[in-house]
Design a protein around this motif. Sequence first.
Motif, PDB file in Angstrom:
ATOM      1  N   ILE A  39      31.143  29.458  35.312  1.00  0.00           N
ATOM      2  CA  ILE A  39      31.430  29.354  36.736  1.00  0.00           C
ATOM      3  C   ILE A  39      30.164  29.721  37.498  1.00  0.00           C
ATOM      4  CG2 ILE A  39      32.774  30.316  38.654  1.00  0.00           C
ATOM      5  CD1 ILE A  39      34.289  30.223  35.263  1.00  0.00           C
ATOM      6  N   ALA A  40      29.618  28.715  38.167  1.00  0.00           N
ATOM      7  CA  ALA A  40      28.329  28.918  38.839  1.00  0.00           C
ATOM      8  C   ALA A  40      28.454  28.467  40.268  1.00  0.00           C
ATOM      9  CB  ALA A  40      27.243  28.131  38.117  1.00  0.00           C
ATOM     10  N   ILE A  41      28.109  29.340  41.205  1.00  0.00           N
ATOM     11  CA  ILE A  41      28.286  29.032  42.621  1.00  0.00           C
ATOM     12  C   ILE A  41      26.929  28.943  43.317  1.00  0.00           C
ATOM     13  CG2 ILE A  41      29.441  29.761  44.764  1.00  0.00           C
ATOM     14  CD1 ILE A  41      31.353  29.084  42.382  1.00  0.00           C
TER      15      ILE A  41
ATOM     16  N   TRP B 183      46.539  39.470  25.325  1.00  0.00           N
ATOM     17  CA  TRP B 183      46.714  38.575  24.181  1.00  0.00           C
ATOM     18  C   TRP B 183      46.606  37.107  24.560  1.00  0.00           C
ATOM     19  CZ3 TRP B 183      45.721  41.585  20.546  1.00  0.00           C
ATOM     20  CH2 TRP B 183      46.186  42.895  20.546  1.00  0.00           C
ATOM     21  N   ILE B 184      46.805  36.815  25.859  1.00  0.00           N
ATOM     22  CA  ILE B 184      46.705  35.390  26.226  1.00  0.00           C
ATOM     23  C   ILE B 184      45.602  35.094  27.239  1.00  0.00           C
ATOM     24  CG2 ILE B 184      49.068  34.663  25.636  1.00  0.00           C
ATOM     25  CD1 ILE B 184      49.912  35.112  28.445  1.00  0.00           C
ATOM     26  N   ASP B 185      45.140  36.116  27.973  1.00  0.00           N
ATOM     27  CA  ASP B 185      44.085  35.843  28.966  1.00  0.00           C
ATOM     28  C   ASP B 185      42.779  35.457  28.280  1.00  0.00           C
ATOM     29  OD1 ASP B 185      45.806  36.494  30.973  1.00  0.00           O
ATOM     30  OD2 ASP B 185      45.131  38.578  31.146  1.00  0.00           O
ATOM     31  N   PRO B 186      42.000  34.594  28.929  1.00  0.00           N
ATOM     32  CA  PRO B 186      40.672  34.330  28.380  1.00  0.00           C
ATOM     33  C   PRO B 186      39.763  35.546  28.555  1.00  0.00           C
ATOM     34  CG  PRO B 186      40.974  33.194  30.491  1.00  0.00           C
ATOM     35  CD  PRO B 186      42.287  33.828  30.144  1.00  0.00           C
ATOM     36  N   ALA B 187      38.706  35.591  27.776  1.00  0.00           N
ATOM     37  CA  ALA B 187      37.700  36.643  27.956  1.00  0.00           C
ATOM     38  C   ALA B 187      36.864  36.293  29.181  1.00  0.00           C
ATOM     39  CB  ALA B 187      36.797  36.713  26.734  1.00  0.00           C
ATOM     40  N   VAL B 188      36.439  37.321  29.930  1.00  0.00           N
ATOM     41  CA  VAL B 188      35.568  37.060  31.079  1.00  0.00           C
ATOM     42  C   VAL B 188      34.320  37.943  30.976  1.00  0.00           C
ATOM     43  CG1 VAL B 188      35.344  37.107  33.588  1.00  0.00           C
ATOM     44  CG2 VAL B 188      37.545  36.485  32.543  1.00  0.00           C
TER      45      VAL B 188
ATOM     46  N   CYS C  32      31.081  34.082  34.174  1.00  0.00           N
ATOM     47  CA  CYS C  32      30.998  33.927  35.626  1.00  0.00           C
ATOM     48  C   CYS C  32      29.635  34.403  36.099  1.00  0.00           C
ATOM     49  CB  CYS C  32      32.080  34.756  36.309  1.00  0.00           C
ATOM     50  SG  CYS C  32      33.727  34.222  35.870  1.00  0.00           S
ATOM     51  N   PHE C  33      28.883  33.515  36.714  1.00  0.00           N
ATOM     52  CA  PHE C  33      27.593  33.917  37.270  1.00  0.00           C
ATOM     53  C   PHE C  33      27.848  34.426  38.685  1.00  0.00           C
ATOM     54  CE2 PHE C  33      26.859  31.070  33.805  1.00  0.00           C
ATOM     55  CZ  PHE C  33      25.853  31.735  33.101  1.00  0.00           C
ATOM     56  N   LEU C  34      28.569  35.520  38.720  1.00  0.00           N
ATOM     57  CA  LEU C  34      29.072  36.095  39.971  1.00  0.00           C
ATOM     58  C   LEU C  34      29.074  37.614  39.819  1.00  0.00           C
ATOM     59  CD1 LEU C  34      32.381  34.070  40.552  1.00  0.00           C
ATOM     60  CD2 LEU C  34      30.362  34.033  42.020  1.00  0.00           C
ATOM     61  N   ALA C  35      29.111  38.299  40.965  1.00  0.00           N
ATOM     62  CA  ALA C  35      29.206  39.762  40.920  1.00  0.00           C
ATOM     63  C   ALA C  35      30.531  40.157  40.258  1.00  0.00           C
ATOM     64  CB  ALA C  35      29.151  40.319  42.330  1.00  0.00           C
ATOM     65  N   VAL C  36      30.525  41.330  39.641  1.00  0.00           N
ATOM     66  CA  VAL C  36      31.746  41.837  39.003  1.00  0.00           C
ATOM     67  C   VAL C  36      32.870  41.958  40.026  1.00  0.00           C
ATOM     68  CG1 VAL C  36      32.731  43.906  37.938  1.00  0.00           C
ATOM     69  CG2 VAL C  36      30.554  43.017  37.127  1.00  0.00           C
ATOM     70  N   GLY C  37      32.526  42.454  41.229  1.00  0.00           N
ATOM     71  CA  GLY C  37      33.548  42.636  42.272  1.00  0.00           C
ATOM     72  C   GLY C  37      34.198  41.312  42.648  1.00  0.00           C
ATOM     73  N   ALA C  38      33.369  40.309  42.905  1.00  0.00           N
ATOM     74  CA  ALA C  38      33.889  38.997  43.298  1.00  0.00           C
ATOM     75  C   ALA C  38      34.767  38.429  42.187  1.00  0.00           C
ATOM     76  CB  ALA C  38      32.730  38.051  43.602  1.00  0.00           C
ATOM     77  N   THR C  39      34.298  38.554  40.958  1.00  0.00           N
ATOM     78  CA  THR C  39      35.063  38.027  39.824  1.00  0.00           C
ATOM     79  C   THR C  39      36.399  38.747  39.700  1.00  0.00           C
ATOM     80  OG1 THR C  39      32.953  37.647  38.737  1.00  0.00           O
ATOM     81  CG2 THR C  39      34.921  37.430  37.379  1.00  0.00           C
ATOM     82  N   ALA C  40      36.370  40.077  39.828  1.00  0.00           N
ATOM     83  CA  ALA C  40      37.602  40.865  39.684  1.00  0.00           C
ATOM     84  C   ALA C  40      38.644  40.398  40.707  1.00  0.00           C
ATOM     85  CB  ALA C  40      37.302  42.351  39.855  1.00  0.00           C
ATOM     86  N   ARG C  41      38.199  40.179  41.956  1.00  0.00           N
ATOM     87  CA  ARG C  41      39.158  39.725  42.983  1.00  0.00           C
ATOM     88  C   ARG C  41      39.707  38.346  42.643  1.00  0.00           C
ATOM     89  NH1 ARG C  41      38.831  43.345  46.867  1.00  0.00           N
ATOM     90  NH2 ARG C  41      36.857  44.472  46.959  1.00  0.00           N
ATOM     91  N   LEU C  42      38.850  37.470  42.143  1.00  0.00           N
ATOM     92  CA  LEU C  42      39.295  36.104  41.852  1.00  0.00           C
ATOM     93  C   LEU C  42      40.278  36.053  40.684  1.00  0.00           C
ATOM     94  CD1 LEU C  42      35.887  34.235  42.288  1.00  0.00           C
ATOM     95  CD2 LEU C  42      37.952  33.905  43.679  1.00  0.00           C
TER      96      LEU C  42
END
Length: 556
Positions: A5-7, A68-73, A49-59
């Motif tokens: 994910i690149a913005i 067990w089912i979520d993708p790794a981030v 995610c080529f994004l800040a940790v904060g931005a990613t966490a909110r998204l």
Amino acid sequence: MIGLIAITAAGRASAAQLAAAWPGQTRTYEAPAKQALHRAWAECDQLVCFLAVGATARLIAPLLDSKWIDPAVVCVDEPARYAVALVGGHAASGNELCTRVAAVFGARAIITTATDATGLPGLDTLGWPTEGALAAVSRAMLDGEPVALETDATWPIPSFPVTVGGAGQYRIVVTDRIVPVDENTVVLRPPSLVVGVGASRGVDAEEVLALIGEALAVGGLAQGSVTSLATVEAKADEAGIKEAARMRGWPLVAYPAERLAAVPVPNPSDAARAAVGTPSVAEAAALVSGDVLVVPKRKSGMATVALARIRPRGRLAVIGLGPGDRDLVTPRAIAELRRASVVVGLDRYIDQIRDVLRPGTRLLSSGLGQEEERAFTAVLQARGGHAVALIGSGDAGVYAMGSPALAMAGTDIVVVGVPGITAGLAAASLLGAPLGHDHALISLSDLHTPWEVIERRVRAAAEGDFVVIFYNPRSADRDWQLGAALAILAEHRQPSTPVGVVRDAYRPGQQVLLTTLAELDPAAVDMRGVVIVGSASTLNVADRMVTPRGYKWQPR
Ligand code: SAH
């Protein structure tokens, strides 16, 4: 599939770099961020995610379900300095992804799960052979599953995380014995066996190796624990013995016949005495390298072999941490710290390196002034078979813990020294090149050394025209010694002699002062500094202290 994910422009450039590095494994999702992330979340098992940790966490917050089912981030910051494993570290292999992403960018991997990959001693990193389910047990450790640890002796191994050592379905077994191994067991082979070998002229390597194999089988012992072959000097050139050692990668050690003759053995032989001057080659050589005979002499047509076990020895690493800054701690010091299961040192030095220690490392810290006790603790722990790191600032052998510790250490432990950058060298580098010619270190502390001795040495250094580095120069209750020492030097040197004072070298609040013998005010110096007094030839060149190399040191 790994979703990227690149913005931003920098993010897109990094994503392109990753995509190029891992062809066919990635799919790139571009702005707007929210839609990109939602789509990637649905389509991929891992996200970068080529994004800040904060931005990613909110998204991702509204999308999170279960590990067990979520993708790794994994998040990567704009300049790609850090890769952060955000979620799915274990179950979705996010920690591993994070490490791989970091490797592509030369970034630092930030992994915060309790049994993180970087904190685990890789079972294969001790350099000991492993047998059995290395991958399965390593994975169990990574996932924080309980792993049992069974050792047949106290070996100086690094500390394991808290999940290792209780009961568990998975097992780490440390032994030189042949043991049953299932799909959940890994066996580590400690370096504990030595093979004594003798042979008639012309023996071939196959015969020697076959006999060694037989002796190991009889003893129920593992080849992986053999550390070396030992023989008598007269046989060190025997082609079959040399070749056998070479084929297995074992060093060949040879002892003089007189040395072997002095070793009491169960099966002496007159033939051997007549041929090489010792009644035993195999058993005696094994016993010189090892401690206890575990398989007595066995013979084939032309060879003899015996096995001895080496008792485990604890390990004491005496480690200098340098003057302060982390980048002046040597990589070897860091490696040794991570090799230890017990660290002994002053509280503030332990604080300096706490972050590099493996989880579970025991810390035995103490305050100032308990040197003897610290040294004793370290040696005692090593005697108990542990891997111990005794730490000190600068070099741990210079006015530090190295000597009191080694003064009480015997042959029953292995000692390893890791040199550190001393306060004197650190200060010199900040002042210029004051140590370009002969110099002397003198501690002005008269707590353990009578002042007359110190004074005699200062006088000798003054007369010898040495550059002098004063350690422990001055403290609240030792306030006159530095003045007295400088007065002695002043009897032999010009008032204009350059003098450097460095306080807290390479630490926060570092101070560097270049002055002269006449102008130095001893009251400006304390225990956190060193004083370097120039020799007759030391110069101030462009506010740097320079002691010429001397002799006829000229360009040709
Ligand atoms: N083992 C240390 C010396 C310990 S003796 C070494 O090799 O450097 C303690 C003395 O060292 C202090 O009183 C001070 O004189 C000196 N010292 C230690 N660290 C220092 C630093 N960062 N800057 C200046 N002097 C230092």
